[in-house]
Motif scaffolding. Structure first.
Motif, mmCIF file in Angstrom:
data_model
loop_
_atom_site.group_PDB
_atom_site.id
_atom_site.type_symbol
_atom_site.label_atom_id
_atom_site.label_comp_id
_atom_site.label_asym_id
_atom_site.label_seq_id
_atom_site.Cartn_x
_atom_site.Cartn_y
_atom_site.Cartn_z
ATOM 1 N N ALA A 232 -8.646 -3.280 -10.325
ATOM 2 C CA ALA A 232 -8.225 -1.904 -10.061
ATOM 3 C C ALA A 232 -8.519 -1.470 -8.628
ATOM 4 C CB ALA A 232 -8.909 -0.950 -11.050
ATOM 5 N N GLU A 233 -9.551 -2.066 -8.020
ATOM 6 C CA GLU A 233 -9.875 -1.702 -6.644
ATOM 7 C C GLU A 233 -8.945 -2.374 -5.632
ATOM 8 O OE1 GLU A 233 -13.359 -5.038 -5.817
ATOM 9 O OE2 GLU A 233 -13.928 -3.048 -6.554
ATOM 10 N N LYS A 234 -8.049 -3.218 -6.148
ATOM 11 C CA LYS A 234 -7.115 -3.908 -5.256
ATOM 12 C C LYS A 234 -5.649 -3.626 -5.547
ATOM 13 C CE LYS A 234 -10.133 -7.829 -4.200
ATOM 14 N NZ LYS A 234 -10.263 -9.305 -4.156
ATOM 15 N N THR A 235 -5.310 -3.320 -6.799
ATOM 16 C CA THR A 235 -3.904 -3.180 -7.146
ATOM 17 C C THR A 235 -3.699 -2.284 -8.359
ATOM 18 O OG1 THR A 235 -1.893 -4.423 -7.702
ATOM 19 C CG2 THR A 235 -3.954 -5.242 -8.601
ATOM 20 N N ASN A 236 -2.474 -1.763 -8.470
ATOM 21 C CA ASN A 236 -2.059 -1.030 -9.667
ATOM 22 C C ASN A 236 -1.213 -1.902 -10.583
ATOM 23 O OD1 ASN A 236 -3.228 1.583 -9.292
ATOM 24 N ND2 ASN A 236 -1.735 1.982 -7.682
ATOM 25 N N ALA A 237 -0.905 -3.125 -10.126
ATOM 26 C CA ALA A 237 -0.087 -4.031 -10.926
ATOM 27 C C ALA A 237 -0.856 -4.492 -12.154
ATOM 28 C CB ALA A 237 0.336 -5.231 -10.081
ATOM 29 N N PHE B 233 -8.477 -1.850 3.842
ATOM 30 C CA PHE B 233 -8.243 -2.882 4.849
ATOM 31 C C PHE B 233 -9.410 -3.878 4.920
ATOM 32 C CE2 PHE B 233 -8.693 -4.482 9.208
ATOM 33 C CZ PHE B 233 -7.469 -5.120 9.358
ATOM 34 N N ASN B 234 -10.632 -3.389 4.857
ATOM 35 C CA ASN B 234 -11.796 -4.276 4.956
ATOM 36 C C ASN B 234 -11.815 -5.313 3.826
ATOM 37 O OD1 ASN B 234 -12.696 -2.999 7.258
ATOM 38 N ND2 ASN B 234 -14.113 -1.642 6.168
ATOM 39 N N SER B 235 -11.510 -4.835 2.622
ATOM 40 C CA SER B 235 -11.480 -5.741 1.479
ATOM 41 C C SER B 235 -10.342 -6.752 1.619
ATOM 42 C CB SER B 235 -11.310 -4.931 0.189
ATOM 43 O OG SER B 235 -11.132 -5.783 -0.922
ATOM 44 N N TRP B 236 -9.196 -6.274 2.093
ATOM 45 C CA TRP B 236 -8.050 -7.161 2.292
ATOM 46 C C TRP B 236 -8.364 -8.231 3.335
ATOM 47 C CZ3 TRP B 236 -4.705 -7.648 6.649
ATOM 48 C CH2 TRP B 236 -3.568 -8.416 6.414
ATOM 49 N N MET B 237 -8.990 -7.831 4.436
ATOM 50 C CA MET B 237 -9.357 -8.786 5.473
ATOM 51 C C MET B 237 -10.395 -9.784 4.954
ATOM 52 S SD MET B 237 -7.793 -8.924 8.318
ATOM 53 C CE MET B 237 -8.983 -10.010 9.087
ATOM 54 N N ARG B 238 -11.318 -9.293 4.146
ATOM 55 C CA ARG B 238 -12.332 -10.189 3.568
ATOM 56 C C ARG B 238 -11.652 -11.277 2.748
ATOM 57 N NH1 ARG B 238 -14.557 -10.499 -1.428
ATOM 58 N NH2 ARG B 238 -16.636 -11.462 -1.587
ATOM 59 N N ASP B 239 -10.677 -10.907 1.916
ATOM 60 C CA ASP B 239 -9.947 -11.901 1.120
ATOM 61 C C ASP B 239 -9.210 -12.890 2.008
ATOM 62 O OD1 ASP B 239 -10.845 -10.783 -1.194
ATOM 63 O OD2 ASP B 239 -8.958 -9.837 -1.766
ATOM 64 N N ASN B 240 -8.632 -12.391 3.105
ATOM 65 C CA ASN B 240 -7.919 -13.281 4.026
ATOM 66 C C ASN B 240 -8.858 -14.272 4.697
ATOM 67 O OD1 ASN B 240 -4.832 -12.691 4.778
ATOM 68 N ND2 ASN B 240 -5.776 -10.781 4.093
ATOM 69 N N VAL B 241 -10.036 -13.796 5.089
ATOM 70 C CA VAL B 241 -11.010 -14.679 5.735
ATOM 71 C C VAL B 241 -11.517 -15.740 4.755
ATOM 72 C CG1 VAL B 241 -13.304 -14.780 6.785
ATOM 73 C CG2 VAL B 241 -11.700 -12.985 7.468
ATOM 74 N N LYS C 199 0.831 -1.205 0.000
ATOM 75 C CA LYS C 199 0.000 0.000 0.000
ATOM 76 C C LYS C 199 0.869 1.260 0.000
ATOM 77 C CE LYS C 199 -4.397 1.474 1.076
ATOM 78 N NZ LYS C 199 -5.670 1.036 0.501
ATOM 79 N N TYR C 200 1.897 1.251 0.822
ATOM 80 C CA TYR C 200 2.783 2.412 0.958
ATOM 81 C C TYR C 200 3.490 2.736 -0.353
ATOM 82 C CZ TYR C 200 6.724 5.244 2.568
ATOM 83 O OH TYR C 200 7.659 6.239 2.722
ATOM 84 N N TYR C 201 3.903 1.685 -1.076
ATOM 85 C CA TYR C 201 4.640 1.908 -2.325
ATOM 86 C C TYR C 201 3.720 2.038 -3.542
ATOM 87 C CZ TYR C 201 9.127 1.272 -0.062
ATOM 88 O OH TYR C 201 10.229 1.427 0.740
ATOM 89 N N GLY C 202 2.412 2.075 -3.307
ATOM 90 C CA GLY C 202 1.483 2.354 -4.395
ATOM 91 C C GLY C 202 1.159 1.168 -5.275
ATOM 92 N N ILE C 203 1.506 -0.045 -4.836
ATOM 93 C CA ILE C 203 1.153 -1.234 -5.613
ATOM 94 C C ILE C 203 -0.285 -1.644 -5.302
ATOM 95 C CG2 ILE C 203 1.761 -3.606 -6.167
ATOM 96 C CD1 ILE C 203 3.867 -1.569 -6.946
ATOM 97 N N SER C 204 -0.595 -1.737 -4.018
ATOM 98 C CA SER C 204 -1.944 -2.103 -3.601
ATOM 99 C C SER C 204 -2.833 -0.868 -3.495
ATOM 100 C CB SER C 204 -1.912 -2.823 -2.247
ATOM 101 O OG SER C 204 -3.223 -3.063 -1.775
ATOM 102 N N THR C 205 -4.071 -1.015 -3.942
ATOM 103 C CA THR C 205 -5.087 0.034 -3.784
ATOM 104 C C THR C 205 -6.229 -0.472 -2.900
ATOM 105 O OG1 THR C 205 -6.242 -0.713 -5.775
ATOM 106 C CG2 THR C 205 -4.567 0.998 -6.063
ATOM 107 N N GLN C 206 -6.053 -1.646 -2.336
ATOM 108 C CA GLN C 206 -7.121 -2.323 -1.596
ATOM 109 C C GLN C 206 -7.257 -1.749 -0.188
ATOM 110 O OE1 GLN C 206 -6.447 -6.550 -1.288
ATOM 111 N NE2 GLN C 206 -8.631 -7.001 -1.120
#
Length: 421
Positions: A238-243, A140-148, A131-138
């Motif tokens: 796009a809602e998760k990454t710029n990669a 926290f809630n969405s990221w946690m949802r994917d982890n769960v 997130k800090y380096y601008g790769i992820s655009t996701q």
């Protein structure tokens, strides 16, 4: 004895992590060869000063995390064994005389939850870093949802696998690995078949490519390559990454060619067609089926080695590891530790084979679309979007890179241009 082993393991991990730190952050490996400086393969030519700085910094941190994450997981599994936590989980099962699948489900839930909690800070740091380096655009809630979702998908799959595995071990403590391998073949193929239509949509939305003009051109390439496909899919990343990414997944009638919407938004039409030609190259070269065959062979060797090592380790050190017998569910952390270690040490070989296949797919794409300039610019854009190293250190390439380095890929295309001129 267990305390001595624990201290030794911590010291070994510390020495290893320190060695990898100095190798990655302070070695002179990698970099751009003098002969290629100033060429299209030199990141100083196509990346800004800030992109260069971020790429170098981000890559080093990512590489270091990669090399310490797997041994850290082994360390956790080792401590779960020597502290008796694994035995305790088995004793806590409230369904001792019920079906094995329910007993295994309770044990695996406790083990999976513990591993999830212990490894969560590392996973969160990786997410924050991206997130800090601008790769992820996701968010926290969405990221946690994917982890769960990943937790429960892995848990459900593992319950089935482990139940069958320990049933086989109970049947034969010597030949279980062969029977497990025979059963894993159809199971693995079944998972590959259903992944595109059942598992992948749990994380993202897939839909037919909305740009019909582009789809027509992609299907025209497919026709030239004799690929019987009628549809290309895009996925909302796009809602998760710029990669950027595109890939082929699944087998048989469930196989799909997929484009990330970030790729569609950032690359030109010619660059997208080159990427699609690359993916078609995998189909034409039958890499999916070679991959399945390689996976099956790897499983055979891996299960055989795991069986040998488990028997020997339990015979010699079962008392320290708190393992009474191989067919007890509390021996599972040892099974996971050994298989994870074998996968890690064999990754240079699997990556080498993958890089060869990717090189073949690149060559096919170059010949199919006959647009080397688009190939060069595609590789440059992929490098910038992912803040990737074009020429990583040797160990990083061996253990991390399933694709040729961008330096190799761009140089190969540049040489093709030189031949034409």
């Amino acid at each position: 004895m267990a305390k001595k082993w624990g201290i030794t393991a911590l010291l070994l991990f510390g020495v290893y992590a320190l060695g990898m730190y100095f190798y990655i952050f302070h070695s002179d490996s990698g970099g751009i060869p003098t002969a290629l400086k100033g060429t299209v393969a030199d990141p100083h030519v196509f990346m800004s000063e800030r992109e260069l700085y971020l790429s170098e910094e981000y890559s080093k941190i990512k590489n270091f995390l990669f090399f310490v994450a797997a041994p850290f997981e082994w360390l956790i599994l080792f401590f779960i064994l020597i502290t008796g936590i694994s035995q305790a989980f088995e004793r806590w099962i409230p369904l001792q005389n019920r079906w094995a699948i329910w007993q295994n489900a309770v044990y695996l839930f406790l083990l999976s939850l513990l591993m999830f909690i212990v490894l969560f800070p590392l996973e969160y740091y990786r997410y924050s870093l991206s997130k800090y380096y601008g790769i992820s655009t996701q968010n926290f809630n969405s990221w946690m949802r994917d982890n769960v979702i990943e937790f429960w998908v892995n848990f459900g799959t593992t319950v089935v696998i482990v139940t069958v595995l320990y049933w086989l071990i109970n049947k034969s403590t010597k030949k279980w690995w062969l029977n497990a391998w025979l059963l894993m073949i159809p199971f693995s193929i079944f998972l590959m078949f259903i992944q595109p239509v059942l598992i992948d949509p749990l994380y993202n939305d897939f839909y037919p490519l909305t740009n019909k003009e582009l789809e027509t051109k992609i299907l025209s390439l497919a026709e030239q390559a004799n690929i019987p496909t009628e549809q290309v899919y895009e996925v909302n990343m796009a809602e998760k990454t710029n990669a950027l990414n595109a890939y082929v997944t699944g087998i048989g009638s469930n196989s799909r060619i997929v484009l990330w919407d970030t790729t569609l938004n950032r690359l030109s039409e010619n660059e997208i067609l080159f990427i699609m030609a690359h993916e078609m190259g995998h189909y034409v070269e039958k890499h999916i089926y070679f991959g399945i065959a390689g996976y099956i062979l790897t499983m055979l060797v891996g299960l055989w080695l795991t069986a040998k090592l488990m028997r020997r380790i339990i015979a010699r050190h079962g008392r320290v590891l708190k393992i009474n017998r191989i067919n007890a569910i509390h021996s599972l952390p040892l099974f996971l530790l050994i298989t994870s270690f074998l996968l890690f040490v064999s990754s240079p070989l699997s990556n080498y084979i993958s890089r060869y296949q990717e090189t073949r797919a690149d060559q096919y794409a170059i010949e199919l679309v006959v647009d080397p300039e688009a190939a060069v610019s595609t590789f440059q854009e992929l490098t910038k979007a992912g803040l990737s190293e074009v020429n990583p250190p040797l160990l990083v390439k061996w253990f991390r890179y399933s694709h040729p380095t961008m330096l190799e890929r761009i140089t190969k295309v540049a040489n093709e241009i030189g031949k034409e001129e």
